[in-house]
Design a protein around this motif. Sequence first.
Motif, PDB file in Angstrom:
ATOM      1  N   THR A   1      -2.733   1.167 -14.792  1.00  0.00           N
ATOM      2  CA  THR A   1      -2.727   2.726 -15.018  1.00  0.00           C
ATOM      3  C   THR A   1      -1.912   3.366 -14.275  1.00  0.00           C
ATOM      4  O   THR A   1      -1.142   2.918 -13.423  1.00  0.00           O
ATOM      5  N   GLN A   2      -1.980   4.752 -14.277  1.00  0.00           N
ATOM      6  CA  GLN A   2      -1.028   5.474 -13.477  1.00  0.00           C
ATOM      7  C   GLN A   2      -1.129   5.596 -11.945  1.00  0.00           C
ATOM      8  O   GLN A   2      -2.330   5.820 -11.377  1.00  0.00           O
ATOM      9  N   PRO A   3      -0.108   5.275 -10.928  1.00  0.00           N
ATOM     10  CA  PRO A   3      -0.383   5.218  -9.879  1.00  0.00           C
ATOM     11  C   PRO A   3      -0.865   6.629  -9.049  1.00  0.00           C
ATOM     12  O   PRO A   3      -0.279   7.880  -9.635  1.00  0.00           O
ATOM     13  N   LYS A   4      -1.779   6.526  -8.279  1.00  0.00           N
ATOM     14  CA  LYS A   4      -2.146   7.889  -7.664  1.00  0.00           C
ATOM     15  C   LYS A   4      -1.942   7.642  -6.219  1.00  0.00           C
ATOM     16  O   LYS A   4      -2.500   6.688  -5.424  1.00  0.00           O
ATOM     17  N   GLU A   5      -1.721   8.812  -5.411  1.00  0.00           N
ATOM     18  CA  GLU A   5      -1.536   8.672  -3.931  1.00  0.00           C
ATOM     19  C   GLU A   5      -2.771   8.744  -3.455  1.00  0.00           C
ATOM     20  O   GLU A   5      -3.871   9.446  -3.706  1.00  0.00           O
ATOM     21  N   ILE A   6      -2.869   7.882  -2.448  1.00  0.00           N
ATOM     22  CA  ILE A   6      -4.316   7.858  -1.615  1.00  0.00           C
ATOM     23  C   ILE A   6      -4.262   8.920  -0.548  1.00  0.00           C
ATOM     24  O   ILE A   6      -3.345   8.915   0.314  1.00  0.00           O
ATOM     25  N   ASP A   7      -5.319   9.855  -0.588  1.00  0.00           N
ATOM     26  CA  ASP A   7      -5.249  10.954   0.300  1.00  0.00           C
ATOM     27  C   ASP A   7      -5.936  10.315   1.585  1.00  0.00           C
ATOM     28  O   ASP A   7      -7.339  10.350   1.428  1.00  0.00           O
ATOM     29  N   VAL A   8      -5.450  10.707   2.628  1.00  0.00           N
ATOM     30  CA  VAL A   8      -6.101  10.147   3.908  1.00  0.00           C
ATOM     31  C   VAL A   8      -5.851  11.262   4.904  1.00  0.00           C
ATOM     32  O   VAL A   8      -4.536  11.769   5.109  1.00  0.00           O
ATOM     33  N   SER A   9      -6.820  11.367   6.065  1.00  0.00           N
ATOM     34  CA  SER A   9      -6.445  12.245   7.315  1.00  0.00           C
ATOM     35  C   SER A   9      -6.109  11.478   8.513  1.00  0.00           C
ATOM     36  O   SER A   9      -5.343  12.042   9.376  1.00  0.00           O
ATOM     37  N   ASP A  10      -6.399  10.100   8.202  1.00  0.00           N
ATOM     38  CA  ASP A  10      -6.096   9.222   9.452  1.00  0.00           C
ATOM     39  C   ASP A  10      -5.744   7.792   8.606  1.00  0.00           C
ATOM     40  O   ASP A  10      -6.313   7.280   7.560  1.00  0.00           O
ATOM     41  N   PRO A  11      -4.474   7.153   9.188  1.00  0.00           N
ATOM     42  CA  PRO A  11      -4.184   5.862   8.272  1.00  0.00           C
ATOM     43  C   PRO A  11      -5.104   5.007   8.175  1.00  0.00           C
ATOM     44  O   PRO A  11      -5.174   4.083   7.291  1.00  0.00           O
ATOM     45  N   ALA A  12      -6.007   4.818   9.298  1.00  0.00           N
ATOM     46  CA  ALA A  12      -7.259   3.990   9.402  1.00  0.00           C
ATOM     47  C   ALA A  12      -7.861   3.904   7.973  1.00  0.00           C
ATOM     48  O   ALA A  12      -8.706   2.847   7.809  1.00  0.00           O
ATOM     49  N   GLU A  13      -8.139   5.019   7.707  1.00  0.00           N
ATOM     50  CA  GLU A  13      -9.105   5.304   6.449  1.00  0.00           C
ATOM     51  C   GLU A  13      -8.490   4.534   5.199  1.00  0.00           C
ATOM     52  O   GLU A  13      -9.187   4.187   4.213  1.00  0.00           O
ATOM     53  N   TYR A  14      -7.161   4.004   5.063  1.00  0.00           N
ATOM     54  CA  TYR A  14      -6.684   3.301   4.128  1.00  0.00           C
ATOM     55  C   TYR A  14      -7.424   2.067   3.723  1.00  0.00           C
ATOM     56  O   TYR A  14      -7.765   1.573   2.469  1.00  0.00           O
TER      57      TYR A  14
ATOM     58  N   GLY B   1       1.469   6.832   9.527  1.00  0.00           N
ATOM     59  CA  GLY B   1       1.326   8.138   8.622  1.00  0.00           C
ATOM     60  C   GLY B   1       2.522   8.643   8.148  1.00  0.00           C
ATOM     61  O   GLY B   1       2.310   9.797   7.349  1.00  0.00           O
ATOM     62  N   GLU B   2       3.549   7.721   8.106  1.00  0.00           N
ATOM     63  CA  GLU B   2       4.934   8.364   7.515  1.00  0.00           C
ATOM     64  C   GLU B   2       4.911   7.710   6.069  1.00  0.00           C
ATOM     65  O   GLU B   2       5.754   8.348   5.161  1.00  0.00           O
ATOM     66  N   ALA B   3       4.403   6.815   5.769  1.00  0.00           N
ATOM     67  CA  ALA B   3       4.383   5.957   4.380  1.00  0.00           C
ATOM     68  C   ALA B   3       3.767   6.890   3.127  1.00  0.00           C
ATOM     69  O   ALA B   3       2.417   7.339   3.470  1.00  0.00           O
ATOM     70  N   LYS B   4       4.318   6.827   2.144  1.00  0.00           N
ATOM     71  CA  LYS B   4       3.559   7.327   1.039  1.00  0.00           C
ATOM     72  C   LYS B   4       2.638   5.972   0.305  1.00  0.00           C
ATOM     73  O   LYS B   4       3.560   5.260   0.212  1.00  0.00           O
ATOM     74  N   ILE B   5       1.488   6.066   0.348  1.00  0.00           N
ATOM     75  CA  ILE B   5       0.780   4.778  -0.387  1.00  0.00           C
ATOM     76  C   ILE B   5       0.079   5.173  -1.536  1.00  0.00           C
ATOM     77  O   ILE B   5      -0.773   6.027  -1.458  1.00  0.00           O
ATOM     78  N   GLU B   6       0.149   4.723  -2.628  1.00  0.00           N
ATOM     79  CA  GLU B   6      -0.245   4.738  -3.959  1.00  0.00           C
ATOM     80  C   GLU B   6      -0.855   3.521  -4.325  1.00  0.00           C
ATOM     81  O   GLU B   6      -0.707   2.326  -4.129  1.00  0.00           O
ATOM     82  N   LYS B   7      -2.208   3.642  -5.073  1.00  0.00           N
ATOM     83  CA  LYS B   7      -2.839   2.646  -5.568  1.00  0.00           C
ATOM     84  C   LYS B   7      -3.047   2.696  -7.373  1.00  0.00           C
ATOM     85  O   LYS B   7      -2.794   3.772  -7.742  1.00  0.00           O
ATOM     86  N   PHE B   8      -3.284   1.651  -7.773  1.00  0.00           N
ATOM     87  CA  PHE B   8      -3.351   1.605  -9.300  1.00  0.00           C
ATOM     88  C   PHE B   8      -4.277   0.243  -9.594  1.00  0.00           C
ATOM     89  O   PHE B   8      -4.369  -0.434  -8.864  1.00  0.00           O
ATOM     90  N   GLU B   9      -4.639   0.502 -10.838  1.00  0.00           N
ATOM     91  CA  GLU B   9      -5.490  -0.923 -11.288  1.00  0.00           C
ATOM     92  C   GLU B   9      -4.646  -1.456 -12.428  1.00  0.00           C
ATOM     93  O   GLU B   9      -3.617  -0.785 -12.847  1.00  0.00           O
TER      94      GLU B   9
END
Length: 205
Positions: free
Chosen positions: A109-122, A177-185
């Motif tokens: 799938t198209q990768p989508k950035e994971i939106d978090v306010s705190d990295p622990a939420e990943y 908090g500096e990394a861009k993290i994306e997820k896809f299926e």
Amino acid sequence: MAEDNKLSDSDGAILVRTARKAVTEFLSNGNKIKLEPEFEKKFSFNSGVFVTLNKTDGLRGCIGFPMPVKKLSRAIVDGAIAAATEDPRFSPVIIKELGDIVFEVTVLTQPKEIDVSDPAEYLSKIKVGRDGLIISHSFYSGLLLPQVPGEYGWNEEEFLQHTCLKAGLAKDFWKSGEAKIEKFEGIVFKEEIPNGKVVRESNGS
């Protein structure tokens, strides 16, 4: 997932067989296979895809396109040849090895950035077995496919750590908090044995 969620088991078998045929042809005479018009029409949509080559003693090559920059009909051929001949971690595959290699195709799938306010939420926003990850920062980038953490028994934190390491970053950089993290299926199709029956892998959803 756009068109790729409509892929049937027979479609998956065609893709895996085409990947194997593309590598066999290229290793035999250096040519890319000529695609049938029906195949090009069926897989004419753009899609990310990875081709993975496995032997009994482990990975033999894995290369692909995380973003939908090519039509799937073309990406499957280019990814297969690259996995066999251009993976910098391995020497190029030679044709006599093909009888010992299992071919696997992952349509993304198209990768989508994971939106978090705190990295622990990943940790709560990714699911092992369903999601693949891309972690990037500056010039560094690493990708791991959805099936990888299940193969190694990783949990969500270990999955994040190993994706950081794949990117050349410290294993806990995802917490910065500096990394861009994306997820896809991904939809995974693979041979049960070299050149054998092609099956669809469970995605853990």
